[in-house]
Design a protein around this motif. Structure first.
Motif, short mmCIF file in Angstrom:
data_model
loop_
_atom_site.label_atom_id
_atom_site.label_comp_id
_atom_site.label_asym_id
_atom_site.label_seq_id
_atom_site.Cartn_x
_atom_site.Cartn_y
_atom_site.Cartn_z
N LYS A 7 -52.45 23.97 1.72
CA LYS A 7 -52.86 23.53 3.11
C LYS A 7 -51.51 24.34 4.07
O LYS A 7 -50.54 23.88 3.80
CB LYS A 7 -53.15 22.19 3.42
N GLY A 9 -50.10 24.51 8.01
CA GLY A 9 -50.23 23.82 9.34
C GLY A 9 -50.36 24.77 10.32
O GLY A 9 -49.80 25.93 10.21
N GLY A 10 -50.33 24.49 11.77
CA GLY A 10 -50.38 25.05 12.90
C GLY A 10 -49.16 26.05 12.89
O GLY A 10 -49.40 27.32 13.32
N THR A 173 -45.45 23.35 5.29
CA THR A 173 -45.44 23.16 6.58
C THR A 173 -43.94 23.65 7.10
O THR A 173 -43.23 24.20 6.16
CB THR A 173 -45.46 21.49 6.93
N ASP A 174 -43.47 23.04 8.23
CA ASP A 174 -42.33 23.55 8.76
C ASP A 174 -40.99 22.83 8.54
O ASP A 174 -40.00 23.25 8.98
CB ASP A 174 -42.52 23.79 10.31
N GLY A 177 -39.84 19.18 3.08
CA GLY A 177 -40.20 17.97 2.28
C GLY A 177 -40.45 16.96 3.28
O GLY A 177 -40.32 16.94 4.43
N TYR A 179 -38.79 13.62 4.61
CA TYR A 179 -37.24 13.26 4.81
C TYR A 179 -37.27 11.51 5.03
O TYR A 179 -38.42 11.22 5.40
CB TYR A 179 -36.50 13.79 5.91
N THR A 181 -36.32 10.21 7.52
CA THR A 181 -36.74 10.25 8.88
C THR A 181 -37.03 11.49 9.30
O THR A 181 -36.67 12.43 8.97
CB THR A 181 -35.90 9.17 9.79
N ASP A 182 -37.43 11.61 10.52
CA ASP A 182 -37.87 12.95 11.03
C ASP A 182 -36.48 13.73 11.38
O ASP A 182 -35.64 13.13 12.24
CB ASP A 182 -38.66 12.56 12.49
N ARG A 184 -36.13 16.09 12.76
CA ARG A 184 -35.60 16.86 14.30
C ARG A 184 -34.94 15.59 15.04
O ARG A 184 -34.55 15.91 16.08
CB ARG A 184 -37.05 17.09 14.94
N GLY A 209 -44.92 12.09 11.20
CA GLY A 209 -46.24 12.98 11.66
C GLY A 209 -46.45 14.23 10.55
O GLY A 209 -47.17 14.88 10.56
N VAL A 210 -45.48 14.21 9.59
CA VAL A 210 -45.73 15.02 8.38
C VAL A 210 -46.74 15.06 7.79
O VAL A 210 -47.36 16.04 7.22
CB VAL A 210 -44.18 15.10 7.58
#
Ligand code: ADP
Ligand code: ASP
Ligand code: MG
Length: 409
Positions: A7, A9-10, A173-174, A177, A179, A181-182, A184, A209-210
């Motif tokens: 899969k 993602g965007g 995804t971007d 893996g 983590y 926590t996020d 970012r 949201g991952v």
């Protein structure tokens, strides 16, 4: 010979160039006998753009027509990707959710997958194709297009993998893996080599949201190992599975999650009699509005009245306002206040069960940062605090650094 669902993602399919990179990578990694299904999201921010477009024509962007609109994003990507595979000389076909046999409930905007009959996908694989399936969508029994909730392409991929008994479902995804926590939000976040379905479900449910929570649920139900990894590198990511295989990965707290898609609804001064809470939450449930934290306060001065406070997602605010206005006609509510500037910070870890004092530590860290806690809720493996949105990043970083990083030495 393996059957693999991949899969993307965007952000991974945001441009034709990125689509070509994926096609090259899939073809490079494919063993001659492998059967490959690729599930894709809409390109870049397409879904957000479609939501914005709808909001230009209505304040109530919900229901059947909304799903028809949102489902178009993924259909652009499947066609482009199948064309790209063909341009590289490999047979490929694109399929919508319906063509892939995904039958859903008719809860538009958050439909549930009821059944998957992937016969067309299996036939197309048998004929030597790479099959490119539109994520995030399905079809009701009556033949209406539905969508599976934001992030729903994850669920399409895992559910298809389960229905086809795939060897693995890879979520590209971007980030490389899952983590602690996020990454970012907290630059000190550490990558987890593995995580159990139970802990990942709780992380996802509480805002990480991952992965979409329902995708993790599906993986658990069908026993599909999920590998979350980067679209842009070959590095191993995180395996979501039933049990930890490495003792070193078992900590009291596995992760910190944050959720800013939160609104607090306060029903001030409702009658303190049996049946009121039932009436309120039944009316919300009838419109498929998910309610999360709930507090009913005890008044000492006026025990004929009470206050009910709860949280919902911000996406449901307009719908909830409508439901509560209607309810106000048949029951007495002194005031209804909705605050959309709230957020929820949570810690997650199955190991917390045997460790008293973790909650006190979490509240202490928030207090040191001057953050007021409005509502607290707990599950067996998590503790959540509702706080002002302006504090969320500070709260995540402080809790993560003091409870997770310090705990790992
Ligand atoms: P996609 O479009 O590929 O589905 P998403 O944006 O839905 O990607 O999910 C990936 C994002 O999830 C990351 O960019 C990251 O910011 C966010 N995220 C939130 N919590 C975590 C976490 N615990 N580990 C990794 N990523 C996380
Ligand atoms: N395109 C949908 C969304 O943005 C589904 C997904 O990407 O998983 O939520
Ligand atoms: Mg996603």
């Amino acid at each position: 010979m393996a059957l693999i669902v991949k899969k993307f993602g965007g952000s991974s399919v945001a441009t034709p160039e990125k689509i070509f990179n994926i096609v090259n990578r899939v073809l490079r990694d494919k063993q001659p006998d492998d059967r490959i299904v690729v599930v894709v999201s809409a390109m870049g921010d397409t879904t957000d753009d479609l939501v914005r477009l709808a909001k230009e024509v209505t304040s109530m962007p919900y229901g059947r027509e909304m799903d028809r609109l949102l489902s178009t994003g993924e259909q652009v990507t499947i066609a482009l990707m199948a064309l790209a595979f063909q341009a590289k000389g490999h047979a490929a076909v694109s399929m919508t959710g319906e063509q892939a046999g995904i039958a859903t409930s008719d809860t538009f905007g958050k439909a549930r997958i009821l059944d998957i009959e992937p016969k067309r996908v299996l036939d197309a694989l048998e004929a030597g194709n790479i099959v490119v399936v539109a994520g995030f969508q399905g079809m009701t029994e009556a033949g209406d297009i539905t969508t599976l909730g934001r992030g729903g392409s994850d669920t399409t991929a895992v559910a298809l993998a389960g229905a086809m008994k795939a060897d693995v479902c890879e979520i590209f995804t971007d980030v490389d893996g899952v983590y602690s926590t996020d990454p970012r939000v907290a630059p000190g976040a550490v990558k987890l080599k593995e995580i159990t379905y139970g802990e990942m479900l709780e992380m996802a449910r509480l805002g990480a949201g991952v992965m979409q929570p329902r995708a993790v649920e599906m993986g658990h139900r069908y026993g599909v190992p999920i590998h979350v990894r980067s679209t842009f590198s070959d590095e191993e990511g995180t395996i979501i599975r039933e049990e930890y295989t490495m003792k070193a990965n078992q900590y009291a707290i596995t992760g910190v999650a944050d959720d800013t898609n939160v609104a607090k609804v306060s029903l001030v001064g409702v009658e303190n009699v049996p049946g009121v809470a039932h009436q309120v939450f039944q009316a919300l449930a009838n419109k498929s509005i998910d309610v999360d934290m709930i507090v009913q306060s005890i008044r000492t001065t006026d025990d004929k009245r009470t206050d009910i406070v709860f949280t919902i997602t911000r996406d449901d605010v307009n719908l909830a306002k409508q439901v509560l206005e209607e309810l106000g006609q048949s029951m007495s509510i002194e005031e209804c206040v909705i605050n959309e500037n709230m957020a929820k910070v949570s810690i997650i870890g199955a190991g917390m069960l045997g460790q008293p004092g973790v909650a006190a530590k979490m509240f202490g860290i928030l207090s040191d940062e001057g953050v007021n806690i409005e509502i607290i809720s707990t599950s067996e493996i998590s503790i959540s605090c509702l706080i002002g949105e302006e504090h969320i990043k500070t709260a995540v970083r402080a809790i993560h650094d003091k409870l997770i990083l310090d705990g790992r030495g």
